[in-house]
Motif scaffolding. Sequence first.
Motif, PDB file in Angstrom:
ATOM      1  N   SER A  30      -2.347   5.465   2.426  1.00 46.28           N
ATOM      2  CA  SER A  30      -3.470   4.875   1.702  1.00 46.28           C
ATOM      3  C   SER A  30      -4.715   4.815   2.585  1.00 46.28           C
ATOM      4  O   SER A  30      -4.700   4.184   3.645  1.00 46.28           O
ATOM      5  CB  SER A  30      -3.118   3.469   1.236  1.00 46.28           C
ATOM      6  N   PHE A  61      -9.043  -2.327  -6.763  1.00 44.70           N
ATOM      7  CA  PHE A  61      -8.227  -2.927  -5.710  1.00 44.70           C
ATOM      8  C   PHE A  61      -7.925  -4.364  -6.114  1.00 44.70           C
ATOM      9  O   PHE A  61      -8.818  -5.165  -6.341  1.00 44.70           O
ATOM     10  CB  PHE A  61      -8.949  -2.895  -4.367  1.00 44.70           C
ATOM     11  N   ALA A 109      -5.798   1.145   3.055  1.00 49.13           N
ATOM     12  CA  ALA A 109      -5.051   0.400   4.075  1.00 49.13           C
ATOM     13  C   ALA A 109      -5.539   0.763   5.471  1.00 49.13           C
ATOM     14  O   ALA A 109      -5.679  -0.114   6.336  1.00 49.13           O
ATOM     15  CB  ALA A 109      -3.562   0.668   3.944  1.00 49.13           C
ATOM     16  N   PHE A 140       0.838  -1.192   0.000  1.00 48.50           N
ATOM     17  CA  PHE A 140       0.000   0.000   0.000  1.00 48.50           C
ATOM     18  C   PHE A 140       0.878   1.248   0.000  1.00 48.50           C
ATOM     19  O   PHE A 140       2.017   1.210   0.469  1.00 48.50           O
ATOM     20  CB  PHE A 140      -0.905   0.035   1.244  1.00 48.50           C
ATOM     21  N   ALA A 161      -1.203  -5.770  -1.349  1.00 50.42           N
ATOM     22  CA  ALA A 161      -1.920  -4.974  -2.352  1.00 50.42           C
ATOM     23  C   ALA A 161      -1.101  -4.941  -3.626  1.00 50.42           C
ATOM     24  O   ALA A 161       0.066  -4.550  -3.611  1.00 50.42           O
ATOM     25  CB  ALA A 161      -2.168  -3.566  -1.834  1.00 50.42           C
ATOM     26  N   ASP A 163      -4.007  -0.445  -5.988  1.00 47.96           N
ATOM     27  CA  ASP A 163      -4.967   0.292  -5.166  1.00 47.96           C
ATOM     28  C   ASP A 163      -5.081   1.690  -5.767  1.00 47.96           C
ATOM     29  O   ASP A 163      -4.311   2.577  -5.420  1.00 47.96           O
ATOM     30  CB  ASP A 163      -4.482   0.345  -3.718  1.00 47.96           C
ATOM     31  N   GLN A 191     -14.903   2.456  -1.376  1.00 51.42           N
ATOM     32  CA  GLN A 191     -13.805   1.906  -0.588  1.00 51.42           C
ATOM     33  C   GLN A 191     -14.348   1.051   0.553  1.00 51.42           C
ATOM     34  O   GLN A 191     -13.848  -0.046   0.808  1.00 51.42           O
ATOM     35  CB  GLN A 191     -12.968   3.053  -0.037  1.00 51.42           C
TER      36      GLN A 191
END
Length: 188
Positions: free
Chosen positions: A46, A120, A49, A42, A93, A96, A166
């Motif tokens: 982020s 994602f 995150a 990430f 990740a 993202d 998100q």
Amino acid sequence: MNRRALLTSSTALAATALLAACGFQLRQPPRMVFRTVSLSGFANNSPMATELARALEDSGVTVIETALQVAAAASAASGAAPAWLASHVTLQALNDTRDEAVASTTAYSQVRDLSIRTFFKFQVLRGDGSVLIPPTELNLARDIAYNEKDALAKQEESASLHRAMQTDIVAQTLRRLSVIRPSQLTQP
């Protein structure tokens, strides 16, 4: 008045009894079989995150941020590194990102609709580094009408949509993590 209050309270009591009898309960965070998770890949700040870490901690999982913490947790687990590794996973990740694109324009080349997208892609690794969940991609998109007169309001609306998407992606990720079984944590 007193009769009405009695009738209202008895109706509420009956509804509560019916809901309890049918097994109704509020939604709980998913239960995870692993005890610790580290988030990698990430960006530094982020928001995905951050929200994912909060959701995992609400599920009873300890989020470990650095390799030093992983090593310290392994040595603190009564010296049994293989047993500890069996209860640790890494969520890595791979992508993202958020973006906006013009979905349609008017005859005068003015923006009419915007497409708000959140991507994602992640994979989950066992404590020994082998792949537990292969790369999984979650994409969400929403279209909003756009008017140049309301540019600031539309900017706030798109930020709000990004936050909602998100949250949805974090919930989908947690559902995918909750299907991991203890037998899968050790390499076959």
